[in-house]
Design a protein around this motif. Structure first.
Motif, mmCIF file in Angstrom:
data_model
loop_
_atom_site.group_PDB
_atom_site.id
_atom_site.type_symbol
_atom_site.label_atom_id
_atom_site.label_comp_id
_atom_site.label_asym_id
_atom_site.label_seq_id
_atom_site.Cartn_x
_atom_site.Cartn_y
_atom_site.Cartn_z
ATOM 1 N N ARG A 150 32.356 -4.301 38.297
ATOM 2 C CA ARG A 150 31.985 -3.552 37.926
ATOM 3 C C ARG A 150 30.559 -4.184 37.701
ATOM 4 O O ARG A 150 29.469 -3.764 37.761
ATOM 5 C CB ARG A 150 32.233 -4.028 36.599
ATOM 6 C CG ARG A 150 33.703 -3.419 35.385
ATOM 7 C CD ARG A 150 33.442 -2.782 34.751
ATOM 8 N NE ARG A 150 34.393 -4.576 34.297
ATOM 9 C CZ ARG A 150 35.162 -4.969 33.890
ATOM 10 N NH1 ARG A 150 36.559 -3.821 34.434
ATOM 11 N NH2 ARG A 150 35.746 -6.273 33.398
ATOM 12 N N ILE A 151 30.039 -5.752 37.972
ATOM 13 C CA ILE A 151 28.993 -6.062 37.982
ATOM 14 C C ILE A 151 28.024 -5.823 39.279
ATOM 15 O O ILE A 151 26.712 -5.210 39.151
ATOM 16 C CB ILE A 151 28.899 -8.043 38.039
ATOM 17 C CG1 ILE A 151 29.329 -8.261 36.738
ATOM 18 C CG2 ILE A 151 27.432 -7.826 38.666
ATOM 19 C CD1 ILE A 151 29.999 -9.926 36.629
ATOM 20 N N MET A 152 28.909 -5.551 40.188
ATOM 21 C CA MET A 152 28.180 -5.201 41.147
ATOM 22 C C MET A 152 27.553 -3.883 41.829
ATOM 23 O O MET A 152 27.062 -3.571 41.983
ATOM 24 C CB MET A 152 29.422 -5.985 42.878
ATOM 25 C CG MET A 152 29.801 -7.219 42.944
ATOM 26 S SD MET A 152 27.600 -7.966 43.596
ATOM 27 C CE MET A 152 26.855 -7.361 45.012
ATOM 28 N N ALA A 153 28.874 -2.613 41.480
ATOM 29 C CA ALA A 153 28.370 -1.861 41.117
ATOM 30 C C ALA A 153 27.582 -1.478 40.240
ATOM 31 O O ALA A 153 26.271 -0.732 40.509
ATOM 32 C CB ALA A 153 29.870 -1.019 40.287
ATOM 33 N N ARG A 154 27.110 -2.025 39.405
ATOM 34 C CA ARG A 154 26.242 -1.968 37.677
ATOM 35 C C ARG A 154 24.663 -2.716 39.645
ATOM 36 O O ARG A 154 23.844 -1.903 38.904
ATOM 37 C CB ARG A 154 26.107 -2.408 36.620
ATOM 38 C CG ARG A 154 25.119 -2.980 35.888
ATOM 39 C CD ARG A 154 25.263 -0.867 35.074
ATOM 40 N NE ARG A 154 23.742 -1.041 34.380
ATOM 41 C CZ ARG A 154 23.401 0.164 33.673
ATOM 42 N NH1 ARG A 154 23.410 0.811 34.375
ATOM 43 N NH2 ARG A 154 22.623 -0.393 32.853
#
Length: 241
Positions: A150-154
């Protein structure tokens, strides 16, 4: 990949005080604290290199997981005039400290930058802003694979095409956890490493080794792909799976 070794990193009294604050907050909640110690000046310098590389034009910069502001203090003087800096920190005590740091920083007037501190998780940041540079202070190997996805996609969603994400990872953590942690913890760490390796293969433009930091760390620079006219924007790794 480049491999760059820094000179000796001095640790002033302020760093010692911040180190104790990190340990106290880590005992409360490692997810909102993230790192095990404040970043040293050598690590902060390498993390903020993409800001210097894109000066002197005004930039939109995001710092995620700013902690007690060790990188923030290095970052603010490097902002070109008229830039924007959004600082994201989930820990409420760190966020309050960061607001005081921004208010009192001697370079704020000179940069005329717009600086805001957001007390939230970066994957929950509510903004339409896109950034030229994202500086991440979150040691992602502390988190679950789902959180890292989730963090990397964001991060990739928040970058302008051609923008740079800069982040660090401590050396030797996978081997240390394999020797000392439970099998489940070792598998979690390995799964996070695999996710990050996919992003590195797809987007990395360089890796530097900062031996002077305590503990030593790698710094990675990842670049969001440029979008040609008439082509759709590339999807993050998570979305393509």
């Amino acid at each position: 990949m480049n491999d760059w070794t820094t000179s000796h990193d001095r640790v002033p009294a302020q760093r010692n005080a911040e180190g104790w604050m990190f340990l106290i907050e880590a005992a409360r909640d490692l997810r909102t604290t993230g790192a095990i110690a404040p970043s040293g000046t050598a690590l902060a310098r390498v993390l903020t290199d993409p800001v210097r590389a894109q000066a002197p034009r005004p930039l939109a910069v995001l710092e995620a997981g700013a902690g007690t502001g060790a990188v923030t203090r290095t970052l603010i003087p490097e902002l070109p005039r008229g830039s924007r800096l959004d600082i994201v920190e989930a820990n409420p005590r760190f966020a309050a400290r960061l607001r005081r740091l921004v208010t009192a920083h001697p370079h704020m007037a000179a940069t005329s930058a717009q600086v805001n501190v957001h007390q939230t998780y970066v994957e929950e940041l509510d903004t339409d802003q896109r950034y030229d540079v994202i500086v991440s202070g979150l040691p992602l190997t502390n988190f679950t694979p789902a959180q890292v996805e989730r963090i990397m996609a964001r991060y990739m969603e928040l970058l302008h095409p051609g923008g740079t994400l800069t982040y660090f990872a401590y050396l030797g953590t996978r081997r240390a956890r394999a020797l000392t942690a439970s099998r489940a913890e070792a598998r979690r760490h390995a799964a996070v490493d695999d996710i990050m390796a996919t992003y590195q293969r797809t987007y990395a433009t360089g890796r530097w080794t900062v031996w002077a930091n305590i503990p030593p760390a790698y710094v990675w620079h990842l670049q969001s792909p440029l979008v040609s006219a008439g082509q759709p924007e590339p999807q993050p790794v998570e979305a393509r799976r």
